[in-house]
Design a protein around this motif. Structure first.
Motif, PDB file in Angstrom:
ATOM      1  N   GLY B 370       5.112  18.566 -18.141  1.00  0.00           N
ATOM      2  CA  GLY B 370       5.083  19.218 -16.830  1.00  0.00           C
ATOM      3  C   GLY B 370       6.374  19.084 -16.054  1.00  0.00           C
ATOM      4  O   GLY B 370       6.497  19.616 -14.953  1.00  0.00           O
ATOM      5  N   ALA B 371       7.332  18.342 -16.595  1.00  0.00           N
ATOM      6  CA  ALA B 371       8.616  18.183 -15.902  1.00  0.00           C
ATOM      7  C   ALA B 371       9.662  19.108 -16.534  1.00  0.00           C
ATOM      8  O   ALA B 371       9.574  19.468 -17.706  1.00  0.00           O
ATOM      9  CB  ALA B 371       9.087  16.743 -15.997  1.00  0.00           C
ATOM     10  N   VAL B 372      10.644  19.478 -15.729  1.00  0.00           N
ATOM     11  CA  VAL B 372      11.781  20.233 -16.249  1.00  0.00           C
ATOM     12  C   VAL B 372      12.860  19.209 -16.584  1.00  0.00           C
ATOM     13  O   VAL B 372      13.237  18.392 -15.731  1.00  0.00           O
ATOM     14  CB  VAL B 372      12.306  21.229 -15.191  1.00  0.00           C
ATOM     15  N   VAL B 373      13.309  19.227 -17.817  1.00  0.00           N
ATOM     16  CA  VAL B 373      14.253  18.199 -18.252  1.00  0.00           C
ATOM     17  C   VAL B 373      15.605  18.852 -18.545  1.00  0.00           C
ATOM     18  O   VAL B 373      15.724  19.700 -19.429  1.00  0.00           O
ATOM     19  CB  VAL B 373      13.753  17.474 -19.517  1.00  0.00           C
ATOM     20  N   LEU B 374      16.587  18.445 -17.802  1.00  0.00           N
ATOM     21  CA  LEU B 374      17.951  18.925 -18.025  1.00  0.00           C
ATOM     22  C   LEU B 374      18.687  17.899 -18.872  1.00  0.00           C
ATOM     23  O   LEU B 374      18.719  16.710 -18.527  1.00  0.00           O
ATOM     24  CB  LEU B 374      18.670  19.094 -16.674  1.00  0.00           C
ATOM     25  N   ARG B 375      19.244  18.354 -19.975  1.00  0.00           N
ATOM     26  CA  ARG B 375      20.012  17.427 -20.815  1.00  0.00           C
ATOM     27  C   ARG B 375      21.505  17.745 -20.676  1.00  0.00           C
ATOM     28  O   ARG B 375      21.935  18.878 -20.885  1.00  0.00           O
ATOM     29  CB  ARG B 375      19.574  17.525 -22.267  1.00  0.00           C
ATOM     30  N   LEU B 376      22.250  16.724 -20.292  1.00  0.00           N
ATOM     31  CA  LEU B 376      23.707  16.847 -20.204  1.00  0.00           C
ATOM     32  C   LEU B 376      24.336  15.937 -21.248  1.00  0.00           C
ATOM     33  O   LEU B 376      23.773  14.889 -21.583  1.00  0.00           O
ATOM     34  CB  LEU B 376      24.204  16.424 -18.817  1.00  0.00           C
ATOM     35  N   LYS B 404      16.711  17.789  -4.141  1.00  0.00           N
ATOM     36  CA  LYS B 404      15.809  16.912  -3.396  1.00  0.00           C
ATOM     37  C   LYS B 404      15.504  15.590  -4.104  1.00  0.00           C
ATOM     38  O   LYS B 404      15.560  14.536  -3.537  1.00  0.00           O
ATOM     39  CB  LYS B 404      14.482  17.646  -3.198  1.00  0.00           C
ATOM     40  N   ASP B 405      15.159  15.695  -5.330  1.00  0.00           N
ATOM     41  CA  ASP B 405      14.678  14.481  -5.973  1.00  0.00           C
ATOM     42  C   ASP B 405      14.617  14.742  -7.465  1.00  0.00           C
ATOM     43  O   ASP B 405      14.637  15.876  -7.902  1.00  0.00           O
ATOM     44  CB  ASP B 405      13.265  14.148  -5.473  1.00  0.00           C
ATOM     45  N   TRP B 406      14.578  13.703  -8.221  1.00  0.00           N
ATOM     46  CA  TRP B 406      14.156  13.848  -9.606  1.00  0.00           C
ATOM     47  C   TRP B 406      13.315  12.646  -9.948  1.00  0.00           C
ATOM     48  O   TRP B 406      13.335  11.631  -9.280  1.00  0.00           O
ATOM     49  CB  TRP B 406      15.321  14.035 -10.555  1.00  0.00           C
ATOM     50  N   ARG B 407      12.579  12.821 -10.988  1.00  0.00           N
ATOM     51  CA  ARG B 407      11.649  11.738 -11.306  1.00  0.00           C
ATOM     52  C   ARG B 407      12.440  10.538 -11.828  1.00  0.00           C
ATOM     53  O   ARG B 407      12.283   9.430 -11.371  1.00  0.00           O
ATOM     54  CB  ARG B 407      10.643  12.223 -12.346  1.00  0.00           C
ATOM     55  N   CYS B 427      17.696  14.427 -17.301  1.00  0.00           N
ATOM     56  CA  CYS B 427      17.307  14.322 -15.902  1.00  0.00           C
ATOM     57  C   CYS B 427      15.967  15.040 -15.738  1.00  0.00           C
ATOM     58  O   CYS B 427      15.866  16.223 -16.062  1.00  0.00           O
ATOM     59  CB  CYS B 427      18.344  14.961 -14.986  1.00  0.00           C
ATOM     60  N   TYR B 428      14.983  14.333 -15.264  1.00  0.00           N
ATOM     61  CA  TYR B 428      13.634  14.878 -15.160  1.00  0.00           C
ATOM     62  C   TYR B 428      13.388  15.363 -13.731  1.00  0.00           C
ATOM     63  O   TYR B 428      13.508  14.595 -12.784  1.00  0.00           O
ATOM     64  CB  TYR B 428      12.610  13.801 -15.503  1.00  0.00           C
ATOM     65  N   PHE B 429      13.020  16.614 -13.597  1.00  0.00           N
ATOM     66  CA  PHE B 429      12.698  17.164 -12.283  1.00  0.00           C
ATOM     67  C   PHE B 429      11.249  17.640 -12.275  1.00  0.00           C
ATOM     68  O   PHE B 429      10.792  18.257 -13.244  1.00  0.00           O
ATOM     69  CB  PHE B 429      13.586  18.381 -11.968  1.00  0.00           C
TER      70      PHE B 429
END
Lengths: 156, 463
Positions: B370-376, B404-407, B427-429
């Motif tokens: 359920g989270a959007v995960v950005l991988r850098l 705003k925030d990330w998990r 990064c989990y949003f």
């Protein structure tokens, strides 16, 4: 516990820790300072934590200790008088936030953890290292002084 | 308003996001404590100098005679050229006190001291545990916390993690704004542990873990009355300069330099008109006698907030290497945060990046629980050591707000052809934390600078 896992779990717990510190001091700047110190100490010691299920109470305990330390420091420079439990009318006159701050510390910690950080009685007792019955009793006394009617687990 | 309404209002007030980068701040603080200095030349030189001194220098040999355990001391101070110098010039003051409680005894062997710093050499003797975790405090004569030195007024470092019981160890105390007094009550709070860190008596008890952090019961709590010989509290030099220099186009002034026998401190102040904040500073000191001094392994490397124009940098002391008071500050590199680059963005749809440091690459975006995960991908670079992100959210000084925030975020090693080339950052949003296609990060530093030739500043500590 590895540091990476600590960071993940601490991040999830952070809002509750911050609320605890904020309610303890009523001052966002001080709350952040205390939270920073608690997280740093937690991070330094996390390798000693062998069971993740104790993470929340363990880190909360560290935070409470930091709150004690900061309170001691504040008392030297900026005394804030606790009111005795007998001062029922005085508690009644104060806004809720201030009344909580002026509670005897053992009652204040229970009420903050239970009703603002969202811990159960058992978790509160574990974090404060007191028997569950003692936590329940302090909770009742604190709510009575605050004239606050809340359910056993925080809901009505 | 009744109490219930007040309670509900308070809960709403507390829901506001705050302290959002607190965990990352703690990680950075710990990283800085551990970080070995990059210009390791000073350290290597110090270690080598000490070895030579112990073997060939008469004063050190004499100190050996004064302190029977000097071989152990030599190992303990070899990480610091300043401590080595102090030992060489003044020796260590013998304390020779022992106290015992619950099967553990503490033997305080000796101490090395100056105006601002005290290093205590001691040993924990016990047959019932392999290791000990120790914390410290200063008490007054009646056993209460010493009002002159509450916990927040001093810092300490030690080498306890690596030391088995029955071996000599050391703890160093920095007295901040105060000076080292002639008389102290130093308390040792001791928890005994097996090799794996397990406490001796309260196996798997969550509360025992608190003891590690000075929260709960201790296996032994022993207080030593230390009387420091006044002549050992060597006074340092504290001198204001206000000397300006240009670093990578930015104007900074060396406001003050303090040289104590145990450490040196350099205060830097940036002009308000600067377009970047100085973060890490790589430098060493060159002394009149040719000694080169770098930053110390165990010291804090620098102090000052990300967006502060003031900085305080620490390094090894030239105290005994400047007969006429002259030293050279040699600056070899720095990391910067450009003021117009406080944030960097990544487009989750296209992978476009805006303002990310050069060593960052977009990898992918995925959904997970359920989270959007950005991988850098972060390729190893000179910026590695300090961490690029001050936090993922909140306001920068110019009141620009980042995402705003990330998990949370998670790091993994980035391997290419079996080689560690960098790190992968996930990064989990939460979906409701996202506002449009872009996410923004608050940066701690965004570029590294190395001058073509080192910048040399000559300083005279003489009056």
């Amino acid at each position: 516990m590895k540091e990476q896992l600590f960071a993940q779990m601490a991040e999830e717990l952070r809002p509750r820790l911050y609320r605890t510190a904020l309610m303890y001091f009523g001052d966002p700047v001080r709350a952040v300072d205390v939270l920073d110190e608690a997280l740093f100490r937690g991070l330094r010691g996390c390798r000693a934590l062998r069971r993740e299920e104790f993470f929340a109470t363990w880190l909360t305990r560290i935070l409470i200790n930091e709150c004690h330390r900061e309170s001691r420091r504040m008392r030297r420079v900026q005394p804030v008088a606790e009111l005795p439990e007998a001062a029922v009318e005085a508690f009644d006159m104060l806004p809720l936030k201030e009344a909580i701050r002026r509670l005897p510390v053992e009652l204040k910690e229970v009420v903050i953890l239970r009703y603002f950080a969202g811990y159960t009685v058992q978790e509160t007792a574990e974090a404060l290292q007191i028997p569950q019955g003692t936590a329940a009793s302090r909770q009742r006394r604190a709510l009575a002084l605050l004239r606050l009617e809340l359910g056993e687990e925080g809901e009505e | 308003m009744n109490r219930r309404q007040e309670y509900d209002d308070l809960l709403r007030e507390l829901e506001r996001p705050a302290a959002l980068d607190a965990v990352e701040r703690a990680r950075k603080r710990l990283r800085r404590r551990r970080m070995w200095t990059r210009p390791a030349l000073g350290f290597a030189a110090a270690a080598m100098t000490f070895v030579l001194l112990v073997n060939f220098c008469a004063p050190v040999a004499q100190a050996c005679a004064e302190i029977p355990v000097l071989k152990e001391l030599a190992q303990l101070v070899s990480f610091s050229s300043s401590l080595t110098d102090q030992l060489n010039h003044g020796g260590a003051q013998k304390i020779d006190q022992t106290q015992e409680e619950n099967g553990a005894s503490v033997y305080v062997d000796s101490l090395i001291v100056d105006q601002k710093r005290m290093t205590v050499f001691y040993r924990i003797d016990t047959d019932i545990a392999e290791r000990a975790i120790v914390s410290y405090g200063f008490l007054d004569a009646e056993g209460y916390i010493d009002e002159r030195f509450p916990a927040e007024s001093y810092g300490w470092t030690d080498n306890e993690r690596d030391v088995l019981n029955n071996q000599m160890r050391s703890a160093t105390f920095d007295f901040g704004d105060s000076d080292v007094p002639e008389e102290l009550y130093l308390q040792f709070n001791i928890n005994l542990r097996w090799k794996d860190g397990r406490p001796l008596t309260r196996e798997d008890d969550v509360h025992a873990l608190d003891t590690f952090l000075n929260l709960g019961d201790f296996d032994a709590r022993l207080t030593f009355h230390l009387r420091i010989e006044p002549q050992r509290i060597v006074q340092g030099y504290e001198k204001k300069f206000g000397q300006e220099l240009t670093l990578d186009g930015q104007t900074y002034s060396i406001e003050q330099v303090n040289v104590y026998s145990s450490k040196a401190e350099i205060y830097m102040r940036g002009r308000t008109a600067n377009t970047a904040w100085l973060q890490t500073l790589e430098f060493h000191l060159e002394c009149e006698d040719g000694t080169i001094l770098g930053q110390n392994v165990r010291d804090t490397l620098w102090e000052g907030g990300t967006w502060s124009k003031d900085r305080k940098y620490y390094c090894e002391s030239p105290f005994y290497h400047m007969p006429s008071g002259k030293i050279k500050l040699v600056i070899t590199g720095a990391s910067w945060l450009d003021k117009d680059h406080q944030m960097a963005g990544v487009n989750l749809k296209t992978g476009e990046m805006d303002g990310m440091p050069d060593n960052y690459e977009f990898d992918s975006v995925r959904e997970e629980d359920g989270a959007v995960v950005l991988r850098l991908r972060q390729r190893h670079s000179d910026l590695d050591e300090c961490g690029v992100f001050a936090g993922g959210y909140g306001f920068t000084p110019d009141r620009m707000k980042a995402t705003k925030d990330w998990r949370y975020w998670r790091w993994e090693t980035w391997m290419e052809d079996g080689e560690d080339v960098g790190r992968m950052a996930d990064c989990y949003f939460e979906p409701d934390q996202l506002d449009g296609d872009w996410v923004y990060f608050v940066l701690d530093e965004n570029r590294y600078w190395r001058p073509d030739d080192p910048i040399v500043v000559e300083l005279s500590m003489a009056e």
